[in-house]
Design an enzyme around this catalytic site. Sequence first.
Site, mmCIF file in Angstrom:
data_model
loop_
_atom_site.group_PDB
_atom_site.id
_atom_site.type_symbol
_atom_site.label_atom_id
_atom_site.label_comp_id
_atom_site.label_asym_id
_atom_site.label_seq_id
_atom_site.Cartn_x
_atom_site.Cartn_y
_atom_site.Cartn_z
ATOM 1 C CG ASP A 218 -2.172 -0.742 1.089
ATOM 2 O OD1 ASP A 218 -2.244 -1.554 0.155
ATOM 3 O OD2 ASP A 218 -3.093 -0.539 1.892
ATOM 4 C CG ASP A 224 5.424 4.242 9.410
ATOM 5 O OD1 ASP A 224 5.320 3.464 8.440
ATOM 6 O OD2 ASP A 224 4.503 4.991 9.799
ATOM 7 C CB CYS A 363 0.027 4.109 9.752
ATOM 8 S SG CYS A 363 1.302 2.908 9.420
#
Length: 378
Positions: A218, A224, A363
């Site tokens: 994605d 991260d 996120c």
Amino acid sequence: MRKRAMDMGGTPSLHGYYMPAEWEPHSQCWIGWPERPDNWRNNAVPGQSAFTRVASAISKFEPVTVCASAAQWENARSQLPDHVRVIEMSLNDSWFRNTGPTFVIGNSPEPKVAGIDWKFNSWGGIDDGCYPDWSLDLLVAQKILATEKVPRFPHSMILEGGSIHVDGEGTCLTTAECLLNKNRNPNMTKEEIEDQLKAYLGVTKIIWLPRGLYGDDDTNGHIDNMCCFVKPGVVLLSWTDDETDPQYERAVEALTVLCNTTDAKGRKLEVIKLHVPGPLYMTEEEAAGITQDDAKPRLAGTRLAASYVNFYIANGAIIAPQFGDQKWDDEAVHVLSKAFPNYEVVKIEGAREIVLAGGNIHCITQQQPHIPQGHVQP
Ligand code: KQY
């Protein structure tokens, strides 16, 4: 004498600002509210419970603001603790690490906070992105900054906050897989991208890992999920001991880069390995709960981009994902507790719900730095 940004570690950026490390004090944390049924299974009900667990956990350590659409405001308000502020905001989805501002700190003439409003293209634009209309997400950073009356630095470069980590002392970690991907800034060279990171984040050294976590399609390999700073000179790396796992090659490749570089201050990096869970895959039942509509299809059997590196550093706490994989869940808590001895490690059970939609705790959060009133550094 007041300490200037440069003395505090970061080199003053174009505007005299620098991005503080995540462990520096926060005034609050911003979180969106998941809703879209083509990305969040079962009408986002399990996802909303997971967001509530995250927001509740963080709110024990710092103020939290959750932004929900008009249609969802009452629902969000009823699920979240009273002390969590809930405000109305139109959203395409709820990934504030990527759509929120990157907060920076300046010191001239007084210490102050500002926010960078990067361009966003849904992680890859019309052909490659996660959903075809991101017009509301494009306004999220601006709305947050306006709500807080924080100066806004708009930027024309496409960048998501999940694709950068900083140590607050001049070093930025990122991945070539994402930042150099042609679906982000096809007309910029690596050097031009580096120059903008240096100018806006107040960093002097960019460390490029070739790729992010296996399966993190994605985002095209956001940093991260792969690697983050514990403190200047020390990083955590998503690792696997399983040489047959495609993550192994990526982890070894990253380790090689990290072991053969120095940070902005010339330090060698200490690398702490943080083993990934699983591997975990989306089940038939989970996939069946997602309405296939505008968003990128989420299919049964897909390897989930699950990593323990995707935690949030709150004031005094590490908000850590748990996936129901007992062995690696426990190991992650152990490693994080050792890496952050002065923090409480708070476990978020059922983080799988967030992973099913393409991300994790880091996120969905965005920290706003705190500068104590009248604070004068010696
Ligand atoms: O930062 C992230 N990992 C969020 C990606 C969300 C993609 C939407 N499906």
